[in-house]
Design a protein around this motif. Structure first.
Motif, PDB file in Angstrom:
ATOM      1  N   PHE A   1       0.833  -1.205   0.000  1.00 40.97           N
ATOM      2  CA  PHE A   1       0.000   0.000   0.000  1.00 40.97           C
ATOM      3  C   PHE A   1       0.867   1.254   0.000  1.00 40.97           C
ATOM      4  CE2 PHE A   1      -4.028   2.041   0.730  1.00 40.97           C
ATOM      5  CZ  PHE A   1      -4.912   1.086   0.302  1.00 40.97           C
ATOM      6  N   HIS A   2       1.960   1.199   0.774  1.00 44.58           N
ATOM      7  CA  HIS A   2       2.892   2.330   0.754  1.00 44.58           C
ATOM      8  C   HIS A   2       3.517   2.464  -0.632  1.00 44.58           C
ATOM      9  CE1 HIS A   2       6.910   4.136   1.202  1.00 44.58           C
ATOM     10  NE2 HIS A   2       6.264   4.989   1.979  1.00 44.58           N
ATOM     11  N   GLY A   3       3.915   1.324  -1.231  1.00 46.04           N
ATOM     12  CA  GLY A   3       4.493   1.360  -2.580  1.00 46.04           C
ATOM     13  C   GLY A   3       3.516   1.927  -3.598  1.00 46.04           C
ATOM     14  N   ALA A   4       2.221   1.578  -3.451  1.00 45.87           N
ATOM     15  CA  ALA A   4       1.205   2.115  -4.351  1.00 45.87           C
ATOM     16  C   ALA A   4       1.087   3.629  -4.190  1.00 45.87           C
ATOM     17  CB  ALA A   4      -0.146   1.451  -4.072  1.00 45.87           C
ATOM     18  N   HIS A   5       1.256   4.099  -2.948  1.00 46.08           N
ATOM     19  CA  HIS A   5       1.247   5.550  -2.713  1.00 46.08           C
ATOM     20  C   HIS A   5       2.434   6.212  -3.421  1.00 46.08           C
ATOM     21  CE1 HIS A   5      -1.917   5.108   0.271  1.00 46.08           C
ATOM     22  NE2 HIS A   5      -1.984   6.423   0.336  1.00 46.08           N
ATOM     23  N   VAL A   6       3.594   5.570  -3.348  1.00 48.20           N
ATOM     24  CA  VAL A   6       4.774   6.113  -4.039  1.00 48.20           C
ATOM     25  C   VAL A   6       4.501   6.155  -5.548  1.00 48.20           C
ATOM     26  CG1 VAL A   6       7.217   5.775  -4.552  1.00 48.20           C
ATOM     27  CG2 VAL A   6       6.365   5.328  -2.255  1.00 48.20           C
ATOM     28  N   ALA A   7       3.937   5.055  -6.094  1.00 48.11           N
ATOM     29  CA  ALA A   7       3.651   5.000  -7.536  1.00 48.11           C
ATOM     30  C   ALA A   7       2.671   6.103  -7.923  1.00 48.11           C
ATOM     31  CB  ALA A   7       3.088   3.629  -7.906  1.00 48.11           C
ATOM     32  N   PHE A   8       1.626   6.299  -7.087  1.00 47.83           N
ATOM     33  CA  PHE A   8       0.662   7.364  -7.374  1.00 47.83           C
ATOM     34  C   PHE A   8       1.356   8.727  -7.342  1.00 47.83           C
ATOM     35  CE2 PHE A   8      -2.384  10.595  -6.076  1.00 47.83           C
ATOM     36  CZ  PHE A   8      -3.375  10.416  -7.012  1.00 47.83           C
ATOM     37  N   GLY A   9       2.226   8.925  -6.345  1.00 49.05           N
ATOM     38  CA  GLY A   9       2.946  10.195  -6.235  1.00 49.05           C
ATOM     39  C   GLY A   9       3.823  10.453  -7.454  1.00 49.05           C
ATOM     40  N   VAL A  10       4.492   9.409  -7.948  1.00 49.72           N
ATOM     41  CA  VAL A  10       5.356   9.540  -9.125  1.00 49.72           C
ATOM     42  C   VAL A  10       4.525   9.997 -10.334  1.00 49.72           C
ATOM     43  CG1 VAL A  10       6.632   8.167 -10.825  1.00 49.72           C
ATOM     44  CG2 VAL A  10       7.188   7.972  -8.404  1.00 49.72           C
ATOM     45  N   VAL A  11       3.358   9.367 -10.549  1.00 49.40           N
ATOM     46  CA  VAL A  11       2.503   9.742 -11.683  1.00 49.40           C
ATOM     47  C   VAL A  11       1.986  11.170 -11.503  1.00 49.40           C
ATOM     48  CG1 VAL A  11       0.342   9.213 -12.866  1.00 49.40           C
ATOM     49  CG2 VAL A  11       1.839   7.353 -12.129  1.00 49.40           C
ATOM     50  N   TRP A  12       1.524  11.468 -10.296  1.00 52.84           N
ATOM     51  CA  TRP A  12       0.951  12.789  -9.999  1.00 52.84           C
ATOM     52  C   TRP A  12       1.999  13.883 -10.235  1.00 52.84           C
ATOM     53  CZ3 TRP A  12      -0.637  14.403  -4.314  1.00 52.84           C
ATOM     54  CH2 TRP A  12      -1.234  15.658  -4.344  1.00 52.84           C
ATOM     55  N   ILE A  13       3.182  13.739  -9.636  1.00 52.10           N
ATOM     56  CA  ILE A  13       4.199  14.786  -9.767  1.00 52.10           C
ATOM     57  C   ILE A  13       4.668  14.896 -11.223  1.00 52.10           C
ATOM     58  CG2 ILE A  13       6.481  15.547  -8.978  1.00 52.10           C
ATOM     59  CD1 ILE A  13       5.828  14.291  -6.264  1.00 52.10           C
ATOM     60  N   SER A  14       4.731  13.752 -11.948  1.00 53.16           N
ATOM     61  CA  SER A  14       5.096  13.814 -13.373  1.00 53.16           C
ATOM     62  C   SER A  14       4.085  14.658 -14.150  1.00 53.16           C
ATOM     63  CB  SER A  14       5.147  12.411 -13.975  1.00 53.16           C
ATOM     64  OG  SER A  14       6.056  11.620 -13.269  1.00 53.16           O
ATOM     65  N   LEU A  15       2.797  14.456 -13.869  1.00 57.00           N
ATOM     66  CA  LEU A  15       1.766  15.246 -14.557  1.00 57.00           C
ATOM     67  C   LEU A  15       1.900  16.725 -14.207  1.00 57.00           C
ATOM     68  CD1 LEU A  15      -1.327  12.880 -14.181  1.00 57.00           C
ATOM     69  CD2 LEU A  15      -0.077  13.416 -16.268  1.00 57.00           C
ATOM     70  N   LEU A  16       2.238  17.015 -12.921  1.00 59.44           N
ATOM     71  CA  LEU A  16       2.414  18.416 -12.520  1.00 59.44           C
ATOM     72  C   LEU A  16       3.605  19.044 -13.240  1.00 59.44           C
ATOM     73  CD1 LEU A  16       1.680  18.463  -8.689  1.00 59.44           C
ATOM     74  CD2 LEU A  16       0.306  19.381 -10.545  1.00 59.44           C
ATOM     75  N   ILE A  17       4.680  18.249 -13.428  1.00 59.61           N
ATOM     76  CA  ILE A  17       5.848  18.769 -14.162  1.00 59.61           C
ATOM     77  C   ILE A  17       5.421  19.126 -15.587  1.00 59.61           C
ATOM     78  CG2 ILE A  17       8.123  18.191 -15.096  1.00 59.61           C
ATOM     79  CD1 ILE A  17       8.446  16.344 -12.589  1.00 59.61           C
ATOM     80  N   ALA A  18       4.636  18.228 -16.216  1.00 55.73           N
ATOM     81  CA  ALA A  18       4.144  18.505 -17.577  1.00 55.73           C
ATOM     82  C   ALA A  18       3.326  19.787 -17.590  1.00 55.73           C
ATOM     83  CB  ALA A  18       3.313  17.327 -18.075  1.00 55.73           C
ATOM     84  N   GLN A  19       2.485  19.973 -16.554  1.00 53.84           N
ATOM     85  CA  GLN A  19       1.660  21.183 -16.489  1.00 53.84           C
ATOM     86  C   GLN A  19       2.518  22.430 -16.275  1.00 53.84           C
ATOM     87  OE1 GLN A  19      -1.342  21.473 -13.332  1.00 53.84           O
ATOM     88  NE2 GLN A  19      -2.852  21.732 -14.939  1.00 53.84           N
TER      89      GLN A  19
END
Lengths: 107, 207
Positions: B147-165
């Protein structure tokens, strides 16, 4: 209430043009590394009294979490009363669950 | 509020994430979410602590865990928490280039952590015959750490999208609170990991 406090604070900050340096965050980082190293060393060395090691691990973890939440998540800064209330509420329920699991599940 | 969104970089205040009511509400609401996340992880920790000795003749924690891998994962996540602090400091100086750079470093470190965790889980399943169904200990271990790893994976996707924005829209009153809140999320993930390496891995080695 909180929104007003924060907007006032934002106002003064804007006029002072305060830009904090990275120094205190690097100090928090080094402090975290030291606490982590103590925890790992106590376990890697073995031979240490298990009861003592468990208390040491918990103290190191809680200290590190306090420092990181205070400085990196800015909980020690002004205008963070409600966030502190939320987090204390969350940790209170979480620790109730953990105490229940530790002391009552196998009773 | 919407008029604020059209401001250009140079007119941003020192802390653009708190300049609008929407931004302040977003930060406050995110704290409420983090309080709920603390409860969520608390219940998973409670389950793990109750079941951690029920290994059903499968591998025990002391046999399984490797301190060097845990130490490496801890170091990676701790450094990534520091780089997201640097990202927010760059944002407060309105330095868009450094903000994007530090966020990219944070994402790369997050991917490194995920890679290490996937390698660790693969080793357990393939070579230690320790999978989700092995024992109550294995189920609670994979649920909590996964569950913690899934949170890290979600954070990676989220921050990547923010970088694109950030590449597309730059730093505005709208993007600043998003970046600030994602950094809070990332710190919280690191805080949860502090308890995981202490309570799951190190305590598992102690017995």
């Amino acid at each position: 209430m909180t929104a007003n406090q924060q907007s006032n604070e934002g106002h003064t900050v804007k006029h002072r043009h305060r830009t904090e340096g990275p120094e205190k965050h690097i100090i928090v980082f080094i402090f975290s590394i030291i606490l982590t190293a103590i925890a790992f060393a106590a376990v890697a060395a073995g031979g240490v009294n298990p009861a003592f090691t468990i208390i040491l691990l918990l103290v190191m973890a809680i200290l590190q979490v306090f420092v990181q939440m205070g400085y990196w998540m800015h909980l020690k800064d002004k205008g963070h009363l409600m966030p502190i209330v939320f987090m204390i509420g969350g940790f209170f329920v979480a620790s109730t669950c953990i105490i229940m699991a530790l002391f009552w599940v196998w009773w | 509020m919407s008029a604020h969104a059209e401001h250009v970089n140079g007119e941003l205040p020192h802390e653009p994430e708190k300049a609008t009511l929407e931004g302040r509400n977003k930060v406050l609401g995110f704290w409420l979410f983090l309080g709920g996340e603390a409860v969520l992880f608390g219940t998973l920790f409670a389950t793990f602590l109750a079941l951690r000795h029920q290994n059903n003749e499968g591998p025990t924690a002391a046999e399984l865990f490797s301190l060097p891998i845990t130490a490496a994962a801890t170091l990676i996540l701790l450094v990534s928490s520091l780089t997201s602090v640097f990202a927010i400091q760059a944002m407060h100086r309105h330095n868009l280039e450094k903000l994007k750079l530090w966020l990219i470093v944070t994402v790369v470190l997050g991917l490194g952590f995920l890679g290490l965790e996937i390698y660790e889980f693969y080793e357990y399943v393939a070579h230690e015959s320790f999978d989700m169904k092995t024992s109550a200990f294995s189920s609670s271990f994979y649920t909590l750490v996964g569950f913690h790893g899934a949170h890290v994976a979600f954070g990676v996707v989220w921050i990547s999208l923010l970088i694109a924005q950030l590449f597309k829209k730059g730093l505005t009153f709208v993007t600043a609170p998003k970046v600030y809140v994602s950094a809070m999320y990332w710190h919280f993930i690191d805080v949860v990991w502090v308890f995981i390496f202490s309570v799951v891995y190190l305590l598992g080695k102690v017995g």
